[in-house]
Design a protein around this motif. Sequence first.
Motif, PDB file in Angstrom:
ATOM      1  N   TYR A 223       0.819  -1.207   0.000  1.00 33.59           N
ATOM      2  CA  TYR A 223       0.000   0.000   0.000  1.00 33.59           C
ATOM      3  C   TYR A 223       0.855   1.259   0.000  1.00 33.59           C
ATOM      4  O   TYR A 223       0.470   2.285  -0.581  1.00 33.59           O
ATOM      5  CB  TYR A 223      -0.957  -0.003   1.191  1.00 33.59           C
ATOM      6  N   LEU A 224       2.010   1.211   0.646  1.00 33.10           N
ATOM      7  CA  LEU A 224       2.928   2.352   0.636  1.00 33.10           C
ATOM      8  C   LEU A 224       3.296   2.717  -0.799  1.00 33.10           C
ATOM      9  O   LEU A 224       3.203   3.888  -1.205  1.00 33.10           O
ATOM     10  CB  LEU A 224       4.186   2.019   1.443  1.00 33.10           C
ATOM     11  N   VAL A 225       3.711   1.720  -1.557  1.00 33.84           N
ATOM     12  CA  VAL A 225       4.107   1.965  -2.951  1.00 33.84           C
ATOM     13  C   VAL A 225       2.923   2.491  -3.757  1.00 33.84           C
ATOM     14  O   VAL A 225       3.047   3.443  -4.539  1.00 33.84           O
ATOM     15  CB  VAL A 225       4.679   0.683  -3.575  1.00 33.84           C
ATOM     16  N   GLU A 226       1.756   1.886  -3.572  1.00 29.35           N
ATOM     17  CA  GLU A 226       0.552   2.329  -4.274  1.00 29.35           C
ATOM     18  C   GLU A 226       0.211   3.771  -3.912  1.00 29.35           C
ATOM     19  O   GLU A 226      -0.145   4.581  -4.780  1.00 29.35           O
ATOM     20  CB  GLU A 226      -0.615   1.403  -3.928  1.00 29.35           C
ATOM     21  N   ASN A 227       0.319   4.102  -2.637  1.00 28.71           N
ATOM     22  CA  ASN A 227      -0.042   5.444  -2.192  1.00 28.71           C
ATOM     23  C   ASN A 227       0.943   6.504  -2.672  1.00 28.71           C
ATOM     24  O   ASN A 227       0.558   7.645  -2.933  1.00 28.71           O
ATOM     25  CB  ASN A 227      -0.162   5.474  -0.668  1.00 28.71           C
ATOM     26  N   VAL A 228       2.207   6.135  -2.775  1.00 26.75           N
ATOM     27  CA  VAL A 228       3.196   7.058  -3.332  1.00 26.75           C
ATOM     28  C   VAL A 228       2.806   7.448  -4.753  1.00 26.75           C
ATOM     29  O   VAL A 228       2.830   8.623  -5.134  1.00 26.75           O
ATOM     30  CB  VAL A 228       4.603   6.427  -3.294  1.00 26.75           C
ATOM     31  N   VAL A 229       2.389   6.443  -5.538  1.00 23.81           N
ATOM     32  CA  VAL A 229       1.966   6.706  -6.918  1.00 23.81           C
ATOM     33  C   VAL A 229       0.670   7.515  -6.941  1.00 23.81           C
ATOM     34  O   VAL A 229       0.536   8.500  -7.675  1.00 23.81           O
ATOM     35  CB  VAL A 229       1.801   5.382  -7.694  1.00 23.81           C
ATOM     36  N   ASN A 230      -0.305   7.100  -6.129  1.00 21.63           N
ATOM     37  CA  ASN A 230      -1.608   7.775  -6.124  1.00 21.63           C
ATOM     38  C   ASN A 230      -1.506   9.244  -5.738  1.00 21.63           C
ATOM     39  O   ASN A 230      -2.314  10.067  -6.173  1.00 21.63           O
ATOM     40  CB  ASN A 230      -2.568   7.070  -5.163  1.00 21.63           C
ATOM     41  N   ASN A 231      -0.510   9.568  -4.901  1.00 17.43           N
ATOM     42  CA  ASN A 231      -0.337  10.958  -4.474  1.00 17.43           C
ATOM     43  C   ASN A 231       0.650  11.727  -5.352  1.00 17.43           C
ATOM     44  O   ASN A 231       0.926  12.902  -5.083  1.00 17.43           O
ATOM     45  CB  ASN A 231       0.106  11.013  -3.013  1.00 17.43           C
ATOM     46  N   GLY A 232       1.184  11.057  -6.371  1.00 15.68           N
ATOM     47  CA  GLY A 232       2.065  11.732  -7.313  1.00 15.68           C
ATOM     48  C   GLY A 232       3.384  12.195  -6.737  1.00 15.68           C
ATOM     49  O   GLY A 232       3.933  13.213  -7.179  1.00 15.68           O
ATOM     50  N   VAL A 233       3.939  11.446  -5.750  1.00  9.79           N
ATOM     51  CA  VAL A 233       5.189  11.875  -5.118  1.00  9.79           C
ATOM     52  C   VAL A 233       6.321  10.883  -5.373  1.00  9.79           C
ATOM     53  O   VAL A 233       7.247  10.755  -4.575  1.00  9.79           O
ATOM     54  CB  VAL A 233       4.989  12.100  -3.599  1.00  9.79           C
ATOM     55  N   GLN A 234       6.254  10.179  -6.513  1.00  6.25           N
ATOM     56  CA  GLN A 234       7.281   9.174  -6.824  1.00  6.25           C
ATOM     57  C   GLN A 234       8.688   9.775  -6.818  1.00  6.25           C
ATOM     58  O   GLN A 234       9.641   9.114  -6.375  1.00  6.25           O
ATOM     59  CB  GLN A 234       7.021   8.532  -8.191  1.00  6.25           C
ATOM     60  N   ALA A 235       8.830  10.998  -7.302  1.00  6.32           N
ATOM     61  CA  ALA A 235      10.149  11.618  -7.386  1.00  6.32           C
ATOM     62  C   ALA A 235      10.688  12.014  -6.012  1.00  6.32           C
ATOM     63  O   ALA A 235      11.893  12.258  -5.869  1.00  6.32           O
ATOM     64  CB  ALA A 235      10.095  12.855  -8.295  1.00  6.32           C
ATOM     65  N   ALA A 236       9.804  12.047  -5.020  1.00  3.14           N
ATOM     66  CA  ALA A 236      10.211  12.518  -3.688  1.00  3.14           C
ATOM     67  C   ALA A 236      10.388  11.386  -2.679  1.00  3.14           C
ATOM     68  O   ALA A 236      10.821  11.637  -1.557  1.00  3.14           O
ATOM     69  CB  ALA A 236       9.198  13.519  -3.152  1.00  3.14           C
ATOM     70  N   VAL A 237      10.055  10.149  -3.052  1.00  2.00           N
ATOM     71  CA  VAL A 237      10.075   9.044  -2.091  1.00  2.00           C
ATOM     72  C   VAL A 237      10.860   7.858  -2.649  1.00  2.00           C
ATOM     73  O   VAL A 237      10.630   7.415  -3.777  1.00  2.00           O
ATOM     74  CB  VAL A 237       8.644   8.586  -1.737  1.00  2.00           C
ATOM     75  N   GLU A 238      11.769   7.351  -1.830  1.00  2.00           N
ATOM     76  CA  GLU A 238      12.490   6.111  -2.127  1.00  2.00           C
ATOM     77  C   GLU A 238      12.054   5.081  -1.091  1.00  2.00           C
ATOM     78  O   GLU A 238      12.113   5.351   0.106  1.00  2.00           O
ATOM     79  CB  GLU A 238      14.001   6.331  -2.056  1.00  2.00           C
ATOM     80  N   THR A 239      11.568   3.929  -1.556  1.00  2.47           N
ATOM     81  CA  THR A 239      10.996   2.938  -0.644  1.00  2.47           C
ATOM     82  C   THR A 239      11.891   1.716  -0.495  1.00  2.47           C
ATOM     83  O   THR A 239      12.530   1.278  -1.453  1.00  2.47           O
ATOM     84  CB  THR A 239       9.602   2.496  -1.124  1.00  2.47           C
ATOM     85  N   TYR A 240      11.898   1.152   0.714  1.00  2.28           N
ATOM     86  CA  TYR A 240      12.621  -0.078   1.012  1.00  2.28           C
ATOM     87  C   TYR A 240      11.706  -0.997   1.813  1.00  2.28           C
ATOM     88  O   TYR A 240      11.127  -0.566   2.819  1.00  2.28           O
ATOM     89  CB  TYR A 240      13.871   0.199   1.861  1.00  2.28           C
ATOM     90  N   ARG A 241      11.574  -2.244   1.376  1.00  2.00           N
ATOM     91  CA  ARG A 241      10.889  -3.238   2.217  1.00  2.00           C
ATOM     92  C   ARG A 241      11.961  -4.028   2.954  1.00  2.00           C
ATOM     93  O   ARG A 241      12.602  -4.917   2.398  1.00  2.00           O
ATOM     94  CB  ARG A 241      10.001  -4.185   1.402  1.00  2.00           C
ATOM     95  N   ALA A 242      12.174  -3.659   4.208  1.00  4.67           N
ATOM     96  CA  ALA A 242      13.271  -4.243   4.987  1.00  4.67           C
ATOM     97  C   ALA A 242      13.119  -3.821   6.434  1.00  4.67           C
ATOM     98  O   ALA A 242      12.272  -2.995   6.782  1.00  4.67           O
ATOM     99  CB  ALA A 242      14.614  -3.748   4.442  1.00  4.67           C
ATOM    100  N   ASP A 243      13.959  -4.392   7.284  1.00  2.36           N
ATOM    101  CA  ASP A 243      14.111  -3.916   8.649  1.00  2.36           C
ATOM    102  C   ASP A 243      14.902  -2.609   8.578  1.00  2.36           C
ATOM    103  O   ASP A 243      15.964  -2.555   7.947  1.00  2.36           O
ATOM    104  CB  ASP A 243      14.854  -4.960   9.487  1.00  2.36           C
ATOM    105  N   CYS A 244      14.397  -1.563   9.206  1.00  2.74           N
ATOM    106  CA  CYS A 244      15.036  -0.255   9.100  1.00  2.74           C
ATOM    107  C   CYS A 244      16.478  -0.279   9.609  1.00  2.74           C
ATOM    108  O   CYS A 244      17.343   0.448   9.095  1.00  2.74           O
ATOM    109  CB  CYS A 244      14.224   0.809   9.826  1.00  2.74           C
TER     110      CYS A 244
END
Length: 343
Positions: A223-244
Motif C-alpha cells: 500500500y505504501l508503494v501504491e499510495n506514493v503513486v496515487n499521491n504523485g510523489v514518486q520523485a520525492a520518495v524512495e521505498t525499502y521493504r526491509a528492517d530499518c
Amino acid sequence: MSEQSLAAVVEETETQIALASLKSEGVYDDSRHIAAFEDGTVSIPITEPPQQTAVLEVVEQRGEQRLQTLADHLRKRGWNESEIDDAPGSWAVIGSVILVDLADVPRPGEVGKALLAMHGHADTVLAREGISGQHREPSVDVVAGVGDTETVHREHGTTYALDLAEVMFSPGNKAERAHMGEVVTDGERVLDMFAGIGYFTLPMARGGAQVTAVEHNPTSFQYLVENVVNNGVQAAVETYRADCRDVVARGVEKANSQFVFERVVMGYYDAYEYLDSGLTALESGGTVHMHAATPEAAIPDRPVDRLHTAAKRTDRQVEDYALREIKGYSEGVSHVVVDAVVA
C-alpha cells in the motif's frame, strides 16, 4: 429553493470524490447528514450550489431528515436508555468504512446498521478488536454492511489506500500526520523508519521533503508503494521493504552520504529500541521524532531518559527537545512524541 435545505445528488460510487470536492469548495454542510437512497444515489447536504463539483442535480434535502445522534437511531430501533448508555460514544469514518469499538455493546449488528444510516457514504462497519504482533496487525470483525474492508481515505489533501483488516490506521493521529507535512522544508532529507502505508511519508513528501521510507510488513509496503503513486510523489520518495536497522547499517557500510538525514521519524510505540540506528542515520544538528506509548506517571521522564541514554551510547548529545502528547493510548497510558535536536 431554501439554501438551508440544499443537497447535491451524486452516484453512490462517486460519494467520496464528490464529498472531498465539496469540502474543498467550502460548500459542504456538516450540520446535516448524508443520505443514501435505493436508486443508487446519495444526497450530500450543501450550503449553496457548487461551482466546481460535478453533481447529478441540486435539490431540496430529499427524504426523511436523518436523525442527529446514534442514541436517536437506537431509540427508533427500540433500545431502552440503559442499553443506549452502553452504546459507543465515538467511532471513526475511514473512507467508506466505519471503525468502532463494540466491546460489551448489546446487539452490535444493530449499532452497525444505525451507524450506516448516519453516514450514508459508508458501506461497511468494522468492530475494532485490537492490534497485535511485530507488524501491528489489526483484528476486526464485520458487523454491518457489505463487508468490504479495503477503502480509500482522504485527509488534508493526502490519499491513503488501505485494507483495514490487514493494516492499522489510527484516526487519532490525523493532526500529527498534518503536522509532519508542515514541519519539513523543501528538499529536506528525511528517513521514515516505520513508514507503514505512508502515514507520515506522504504528507512530508507532499510538503517538499525527500523521504526514504522503510517498511517491513509486506502488505503495508504494497500500500505504501501504491499510495506514493496515487499521491504523485514518486520523485520525492524512495521505498525499502526491509528492517530499518538493516537499511541504515548498509548505508553506513557503504559510507553512503545519502543515508545521513536532516530528520528521522520513528512512528512506532517501541521506537526507543531502534534509537541507535535512528541516531546513526541523523546528521549533527538534525531532528528526531520518537513516538512512544508511555504511562502518564512516567511522562516526560521515561521517553526523554531513553533518548539521552541512546545519545550517550552513540556518542551523540541531545541539544534541545520538546515532548508532545498526541492522544490517549489506553487507560493511564498516552501516545507521546519527543521532538529532539541532536548534535
